[in-house]
Design an enzyme around this catalytic site. Structure first.
Site, PDB file in Angstrom:
ATOM      1  N   HIS A 193      31.546  88.548 -88.366  1.00 27.29           N
ATOM      2  CA  HIS A 193      31.184  89.420 -89.488  1.00 27.29           C
ATOM      3  C   HIS A 193      29.689  89.307 -89.781  1.00 27.29           C
ATOM      4  O   HIS A 193      29.070  88.281 -89.490  1.00 27.29           O
ATOM      5  CB  HIS A 193      31.989  89.056 -90.753  1.00 27.29           C
ATOM      6  CG  HIS A 193      31.668  87.683 -91.273  1.00 27.29           C
ATOM      7  ND1 HIS A 193      32.217  86.538 -90.763  1.00 27.29           N
ATOM      8  CD2 HIS A 193      30.806  87.268 -92.238  1.00 27.29           C
ATOM      9  CE1 HIS A 193      31.731  85.491 -91.385  1.00 27.29           C
ATOM     10  NE2 HIS A 193      30.860  85.894 -92.290  1.00 27.29           N
ATOM     11  N   LYS A 215      21.124  84.805 -95.734  1.00 24.89           N
ATOM     12  CA  LYS A 215      21.679  83.441 -95.647  1.00 24.89           C
ATOM     13  C   LYS A 215      22.637  83.361 -94.474  1.00 24.89           C
ATOM     14  O   LYS A 215      23.124  84.398 -94.001  1.00 24.89           O
ATOM     15  CB  LYS A 215      22.401  83.074 -96.947  1.00 24.89           C
ATOM     16  CG  LYS A 215      23.585  83.987 -97.246  1.00 24.89           C
ATOM     17  CD  LYS A 215      24.151  83.699 -98.616  1.00 24.89           C
ATOM     18  CE  LYS A 215      25.331  84.597 -98.922  1.00 24.89           C
ATOM     19  NZ  LYS A 215      26.492  84.339 -98.072  1.00 24.89           N
ATOM     20  N   HIS A 232      24.303  86.653 -90.149  1.00 26.51           N
ATOM     21  CA  HIS A 232      24.600  85.669 -89.108  1.00 26.51           C
ATOM     22  C   HIS A 232      24.103  86.101 -87.722  1.00 26.51           C
ATOM     23  O   HIS A 232      24.221  87.277 -87.364  1.00 26.51           O
ATOM     24  CB  HIS A 232      26.116  85.481 -88.992  1.00 26.51           C
ATOM     25  CG  HIS A 232      26.781  84.940 -90.217  1.00 26.51           C
ATOM     26  ND1 HIS A 232      26.337  83.812 -90.882  1.00 26.51           N
ATOM     27  CD2 HIS A 232      27.896  85.355 -90.885  1.00 26.51           C
ATOM     28  CE1 HIS A 232      27.150  83.575 -91.912  1.00 26.51           C
ATOM     29  NE2 HIS A 232      28.097  84.501 -91.944  1.00 26.51           N
ATOM     30  N   CYS A 241      31.515  83.072-101.516  1.00 25.56           N
ATOM     31  CA  CYS A 241      30.063  83.166-101.739  1.00 25.56           C
ATOM     32  C   CYS A 241      29.692  83.313-103.207  1.00 25.56           C
ATOM     33  O   CYS A 241      28.674  82.776-103.640  1.00 25.56           O
ATOM     34  CB  CYS A 241      29.482  84.269-100.871  1.00 25.56           C
ATOM     35  SG  CYS A 241      29.581  83.801 -99.121  1.00 25.56           S
ATOM     36  N   ASP A 275      24.746  88.079 -96.307  1.00 28.10           N
ATOM     37  CA  ASP A 275      25.265  87.237 -95.230  1.00 28.10           C
ATOM     38  C   ASP A 275      24.674  87.799 -93.933  1.00 28.10           C
ATOM     39  O   ASP A 275      24.813  89.006 -93.659  1.00 28.10           O
ATOM     40  CB  ASP A 275      26.807  87.350 -95.239  1.00 28.10           C
ATOM     41  CG  ASP A 275      27.512  86.058 -94.884  1.00 28.10           C
ATOM     42  OD1 ASP A 275      27.004  84.959 -95.208  1.00 28.10           O
ATOM     43  OD2 ASP A 275      28.605  86.142 -94.272  1.00 28.10           O
ATOM     44  N   ASP A 317      26.482  89.588-101.580  1.00 25.47           N
ATOM     45  CA  ASP A 317      27.117  90.021-100.324  1.00 25.47           C
ATOM     46  C   ASP A 317      27.871  91.351-100.439  1.00 25.47           C
ATOM     47  O   ASP A 317      29.008  91.462 -99.954  1.00 25.47           O
ATOM     48  CB  ASP A 317      28.054  88.916 -99.810  1.00 25.47           C
ATOM     49  CG  ASP A 317      27.313  87.651 -99.410  1.00 25.47           C
ATOM     50  OD1 ASP A 317      26.098  87.577 -99.613  1.00 25.47           O
ATOM     51  OD2 ASP A 317      27.966  86.725 -98.896  1.00 25.47           O
TER      52      ASP A 317
HETATM   53  C1  VGL Z   1      31.785  85.101 -97.223  1.00 24.10           C
HETATM   54  C2  VGL Z   1      33.289  84.122 -95.798  1.00 24.10           C
HETATM   55  C3  VGL Z   1      32.340  84.069 -94.794  1.00 24.10           C
HETATM   56  C4  VGL Z   1      31.517  85.675 -98.577  1.00 24.10           C
HETATM   57  C5  VGL Z   1      30.822  85.045 -96.238  1.00 24.10           C
HETATM   58  O1  VGL Z   1      30.577  86.496 -98.723  1.00 24.10           O
HETATM   59  O2  VGL Z   1      32.237  85.304 -99.534  1.00 24.10           O
HETATM   60  N1  VGL Z   1      33.005  84.625 -96.998  1.00 24.10           N
HETATM   61  N2  VGL Z   1      31.114  84.539 -95.029  1.00 24.10           N
HETATM   62 ZN    ZN Z   2      29.671  84.663 -93.439  1.00 27.77          ZN
END
Ligand code: VGL
Ligand code: ZN
Length: 204
Positions: A81, A106, A48, A151, A46, A8
């Site tokens: 995010h 993901k 979404h 993550c 990430d 990420d």
């Molecule tokens: C993450 C919170 C929400 C991360 C991703 O990459 O750690 N944390 N989505």
């Molecule tokens: Zn996330």
């Protein structure tokens, strides 16, 4: 064979992003250096949809960082995010992209979050990352990225659980620390699961 997993390393998790991890940008030059050491480099992303169930905005009346139930699983609520197709979801421009063999998205299902790069939080569906690495002959993975206490931790725990030798490159990770000890607790939890903690200088 060894692989490096970049977790990420996206604009929204860097200073200036929607869910900025303190000092998150400091891991980018380390990640770039480390890529030269590994025969295979992959990245998680990430990714979404705009109505994702982990977003505070999807739960009217709730506060950011509050815990809710999301389809039977505990869920921390985050600011919007890493929405698919936005700048915040892009991998950091300063990250060397050329050496990344494959990117694994993901968190695409609005009804369930996915901290781990291997499985969603309910372990209902695989992202394909573990299977893909196995098919390349990988048996040992090294993790770096964001965030240590979410993550990165869940990716490490799942990788260890499915049988990869799993190493956390500690100085190549940063955490959120919603509670001040979260990163330390995450490291202890990973160690208990058999994850070995290393530093980038040992690998160069
Ligand atoms: C993450 C919170 C929400 C991360 C991703 O990459 O750690 N944390 N989505
Ligand atoms: Zn996330």
């Amino acid at each position: 064979m060894k692989a490096l997993i970049l977790v990420d390393l996206q604009n929204d998790f860097l200073p200036g992003g929607a869910l900025a991890v303190p000092e998150g940008h400091q891991v980018i030059p380390i990640a770039n250096k480390l890529q030269a050491v590994f025969p295979i480099v992959v990245a998680t992303q990430d990714w979404h949809p705009a109505n994702h169930g982990s977003f505070t905005a999807s739960h009217p009346g709730k506060q950011v960082f509050e815990q809710v139930d999301l389809n039977g699983l505990p869920q921390t609520l985050w600011p919007v995010h890493c929405v698919q197709g936005t700048w915040g979801a892009e991998l950091a421009a300063a990250l060397n992209h050329a050496g990344i063999a494959k990117i694994f998205p993901k968190g695409t299902d609005p009804g369930i979050d996915s901290y781990s790069g291997l499985f969603d939080n309910g372990h209902r569906k695989s992202t394909g990352l573990g299977e893909w690495l196995r098919a390349q002959g990988v048996n040992e993975v090294f993790l770096c990225g964001l965030a240590t206490d979410y993550c990165v931790k869940h990716t490490a725990l799942d990788a260890a659980q499915v049988g990869f030798k799993t190493r956390l490159i500690q100085d190549a990770c940063r955490g959120v620390n919603l509670r001040p000890d979260d990163v330390q607790s995450a490291i202890e939890e990973m160690k208990r699961a058999g994850v070995v903690i290393v530093q980038s200088a040992e690998l160069e």
